[in-house]
Design an enzyme around this catalytic site. Structure first.
Site, mmCIF file in Angstrom:
data_model
loop_
_atom_site.group_PDB
_atom_site.id
_atom_site.type_symbol
_atom_site.label_atom_id
_atom_site.label_comp_id
_atom_site.label_asym_id
_atom_site.label_seq_id
_atom_site.Cartn_x
_atom_site.Cartn_y
_atom_site.Cartn_z
ATOM 1 N N CYS A 38 0.770 -1.239 0.000
ATOM 2 C CA CYS A 38 0.000 0.000 0.000
ATOM 3 C C CYS A 38 0.802 1.291 0.000
ATOM 4 C CB CYS A 38 -0.958 -0.018 1.186
ATOM 5 S SG CYS A 38 -0.209 -0.661 2.707
ATOM 6 N N HIS A 51 -1.538 7.411 4.301
ATOM 7 C CA HIS A 51 -0.563 6.320 4.373
ATOM 8 C C HIS A 51 0.847 6.703 3.918
ATOM 9 C CE1 HIS A 51 -0.739 2.442 5.988
ATOM 10 N NE2 HIS A 51 -0.604 1.722 4.910
#
Length: 547
Positions: free
Chosen positions: A107, A170
């Site tokens: 990710c 993130h």
């Protein structure tokens, strides 16, 4: 006249044609989508000549990034239950990319690559704590996106765009990594995955932010029921998107919306009205809700009359997490393995481009594409050039999307600090193979369930630098059978690898150091909510990355 020049000053974000004649006015009714307005004022006309190759300085940009969604999760890509009618319709009205890749099978590095247009090994989103190890940004990570990196929203600001991120950031959760310090104007979402719940002693629950400050925490204020999978987050993210689009349309300012939702990342969730509606279980429920939400976003653009001035692209950050399948993970179709690996299942993504009046309906492209191309393509749409002071790995896909061209380019498959494989045309050469260690595999951690291929899905890191494994992905998408056309294909690929490595300047690795003291103990705004927690003393250590 400023960075927007003649096109911006005279035509505005919704164009002279839109402003004076309406979205379905003279240009559309009398001249067609590629008539005088399209020719003189459109993406390849006067604006291009004046402001750059893409010419659409006033095109809104919507990037829909899913989390752990696999290539085989959509009906348009062959999923047999056909439960994604809106995304399938989006594909029918736009262009389907069958050979679209992430820049990393995990990710955080993938998202860093999308927003910088650069491989993670260049932008610092990798680790040197171990060879070929996947690393990301958990709560205790010290690093994040470096200030030296130029992110897409920072550059779009130069063309007058208002930028919003909805969902998962993130790219680091410490103050210096906040998305509003890197070009975004608004944020509703979280800095990390929605893991939890935690007891607030060993680690805090993940905060949810509105702009600069937290407005609550997952599991405490934003509920996720791990037993039933019920959570209302996708509905919140949908409403945020609709409200932002409406506000920007009213202000007649161009906008960039980065809708990075995470319902399909374990623990998977869906809102109450979608629970139990899919043949595929809870994961399918989450996919159905995403499909419904995408349909509402596209319909909203159409109802506001700005669909023809808004470029929309749908894709995922990496392949489906087969380790969580079938209850908490998706499908990578015919491809080998999944998330965490550089086999096709971990790297190839579903991808759809939609831009009514510009993209011919029903298009299917075999262009080798990458999430990094969304950086370069978005800049082109805004009439901007990519930065010239650094290596940009993404290419401008507009000639592919608008003219059906194919651009010759390789795909580099990185896992951490190692180039694992390279694709050129239909050939893929593996320079290293590894799924995960025997130690991790013995614990039940299997990235390739039911897909063991001798000598390929290895549990030790196997080097093939001097005799790479070669597969023809047209005849053998599952990477099962060695290709016969070895010498000719490898001569070409070897040249690409030599050129790539000769010019590669790795960035400073950001994912090496972890420290419990930097977790989300007291994010900005916690005082107002009474949710500040005491952090432990700092004790930085090398992060452990087993995969």
């Amino acid at each position: 006249m400023g960075p927007l020049g003649i096109c911006s000053a005279l035509m505005g974000p919704f164009g002279l044609c839109s402003a004076l004649m309406g979205p379905l006015g003279i240009c559309s009714a009398l001249m067609g989508p590629f008539g005088i307005c399209g020719t003189l004022l459109g993406p390849l006309g006067l604006c291009s000549a004046l402001l750059g190759p893409a010419a659409a300085t006033t095109t809104n940009i919507v990037l829909l990034l899913m989390d752990d969604m696999g290539w085989g999760d959509l009906g348009a890509f062959g999923e047999p239950s056909k439960e994604t009618p809106n995304l399938d319709q989006m594909a029918a009205e736009g262009m389907l990319f069958l050979d679209f890749y992430t820049a990393s099978p995990l990710c955080s590095p993938s998202r860093a690559a999308l927003l910088t247009g650069r491989l993670p090994v260049r932008n610092g989103f990798y680790t040197t704590n171990g060879h070929a190890r996947n690393a990301y940004t958990p709560q205790d990570i010290v690093g994040g996106i470096p200030d030296s990196e130029l992110l897409l929203p920072e550059l779009l600001k130069k063309a007058g765009y208002t930028n919003k991120i909805i969902g998962k950031w993130h790219l680091g959760h410490r103050a210096q990594f906040h998305p509003l310090k890197h070009g975004f104007d608004e944020w509703f979402g979280s800095p990390n995955c929605h893991f939890g719940p935690y007891n607030s002693t060993e680690r805090p629950n993940i905060p949810v932010y509105r702009d600069w400050e937290m407005v609550g925490r997952y599991y405490e204020d934003f509920k996720i029921d791990l037993k039933t999978g019920e959570a209302n987050l996708t509905q919140l993210y949908l409403q945020e998107a609709l409200d932002f689009i409406s506000k920007q349309q009213a202000s007649q300012q161009p906008f960039f919306l980065y809708w990075a939702i995470d319902a399909t990342h374990a623990p998977v969730y869906a809102s109450k009205q979608f629970l139990g509606t899919s043949q595929r279980g809870l994961y399918g429920d989450a996919v159905r809700e995403i499909d419904d939400s995408v349909g509402k976003i596209l319909k909203h653009l159409q109802q506001l009359g700005i669909s023809e001035s808004t470029f929309v692209f749908f894709t995922s950050d990496n392949g489906a997490a087969l380790i969580s399948a079938p209850k908490q993970g998706g499908s990578n179709g015919p491809f080998l393995c999944g998330k965490q690996t550089t086999f096709e299942g971990g790297m190839r993504e579903p991808a759809i481009a939609w831009w009514p009046g510009h993209i011919p309906a029903g298009g299917v492209s075999h262009q080798l594409g990458s999430v990094m191309d969304l950086f370069s393509t978005s800049l082109s749409l805004a009439g901007l050039q990519p930065p010239s002071d650094r290596q940009i790995d993404g290419i401008d896909l507009l000639p592919v999307i608008l003219q059906g061209k194919l651009i010759d380019r390789p795909i580099f498959y990185y896992r951490g600090n190692e180039l694992m494989a390279v694709r050129a045309g239909l050939y893929k050469a593996h320079y290293w193979t590894w799924s995960n260690s025997w130690e991790e595999h013995s614990k039940g951690i299997d990235f390739c369930p039911g897909q063991s291929v001798a000598g390929v899905t290895t549990h030790t890191q196997e080097e093939h630098t001097y005799l790479p494994l070669l597969f023809h992905l047209g005849r053998d998408p599952g990477e099962n059978f060695a290709s016969e056309e070895y010498q000719r294909a490898m001569e070409h690929i070897s040249g690409l690898v030599q050129q790539h490595k000769a010019t590669l300047v790795p960035g400073q690795p950001q994912l090496n150091v972890c420290d419990q003291a930097v977790m989300n103990w007291s994010p900005p705004g916690c005082e107002k909510l009474g949710k500040c927690l005491k952090a432990p003393e700092s004790d930085p250590k090398k992060c452990s990355w087993p995969h």
